[in-house]
Design an enzyme around this catalytic site. Sequence first.
Site, short mmCIF file in Angstrom:
data_model
loop_
_atom_site.label_atom_id
_atom_site.label_comp_id
_atom_site.label_asym_id
_atom_site.label_seq_id
_atom_site.Cartn_x
_atom_site.Cartn_y
_atom_site.Cartn_z
CG ASP A 10 -1.79 1.24 1.33
OD1 ASP A 10 -2.33 1.64 0.28
OD2 ASP A 10 -1.92 1.83 2.42
CB SER A 11 0.18 4.77 -0.67
OG SER A 11 -0.99 4.85 0.11
CB CYS A 73 -2.93 0.67 -2.56
SG CYS A 73 -2.93 2.43 -2.95
CD GLU A 151 -0.30 6.98 6.11
OE1 GLU A 151 0.80 6.97 6.70
OE2 GLU A 151 -0.74 5.99 5.50
CB CYS A 185 -9.24 4.80 0.15
SG CYS A 185 -7.70 5.22 0.97
CG HIS A 187 -5.19 5.10 4.34
ND1 HIS A 187 -4.53 4.54 3.27
CD2 HIS A 187 -4.23 5.71 5.09
CE1 HIS A 187 -3.23 4.80 3.37
NE2 HIS A 187 -3.02 5.51 4.47
N1 DGL Z 1 -4.53 3.20 0.89
C1 DGL Z 1 -4.47 4.08 -0.25
C2 DGL Z 1 -5.69 3.78 -1.12
O1 DGL Z 1 -6.30 2.76 -0.86
C3 DGL Z 1 -4.31 5.44 0.32
C4 DGL Z 1 -4.45 6.56 -0.56
C5 DGL Z 1 -3.29 7.44 -0.79
O2 DGL Z 1 -2.14 7.03 -0.69
O3 DGL Z 1 -3.60 8.57 -1.16
O4 DGL Z 1 -6.04 4.46 -2.04
#
Ligand code: DGL
Length: 271
Positions: A10-11, A73, A151, A185, A187
């Site tokens: 993931d990011s 992600c 975050e 997302c 998150h």
């Molecule tokens: N977890 C990422 C997603 O599902 C986070 C978003 C991001 O990095 O902007 O899109």
Amino acid sequence: MDKRPVGVFDSGLGGLSTVRAMKKILPNEDIVYFGDTGRVPYGSRSNETIETYAAQDIRFLRTFSCKMIVAACGTVSTVASGIIEKIDEFATGITKPSAKAAALATKNNIIGVMGTSATVNSNAFNEEILKTNPNAKVVSVACPMLVSLVENNWIDIDDEVANATVKRYIAPLLEAGADTIILGCTHFPILSPIIQKIAGSSVTLIDTGYEEALFVKEVLEKNNLENEKEHIGTQKFFVSDKTQNFCDVANVLLGEDIEDKCEFIDIFKVI
Ligand code: DGL
């Protein structure tokens, strides 16, 4: 039987919602997780940059000889689906499993999608939902600030800022009458207690991490790739910027201190 790990990326720390579900649903599997905490967020970047980052993340995970690569992600899953489809190992993103779950769950055919700006612009959820339920009306809303809340560990159910932000973002979905909302997302499942409280109990939230984990199980079973039943699954975490928040949120989500299992890697040296 296959003892190789499953690679998840993931990011940042959103993909931990997929890890949380995988630990429950796939307790025998070893997981290698990469959170690109040094470059989060992905969702406000161009499609080209998201694709480049996704390709690098995958290349890093492939050094562990993973039997399956899981893009945990939403942004990568929706914007860089072409890259995921080209992976030689088994692979998945969150879009298909959660779009299908939402398309089947809705009773009034009005589905809300919460995602990053890149995800909403991609229209990927709409297209997937309509494949299963052509009568569905899909209403999407970009919620970039929710990524920062997570975050920064502002995730408590009583957190005033998190509550006000969620309320403002989901208002159009509730006004449109959505009875089902995709947390598009990874998150966002971390904020699901707040989202559920504000949306009300009659709204079904689709936890993308959970749906993705169910899909991973299906793929492993179908292809005889499961680990031994006696094996207790392990987790190893890599981040591109070791932040305390990553471990703090992991602690809340996974119910354990992962400090010793978490390592910094310089993503630019690996690739
Ligand atoms: N977890 C990422 C997603 O599902 C986070 C978003 C991001 O990095 O902007 O899109």
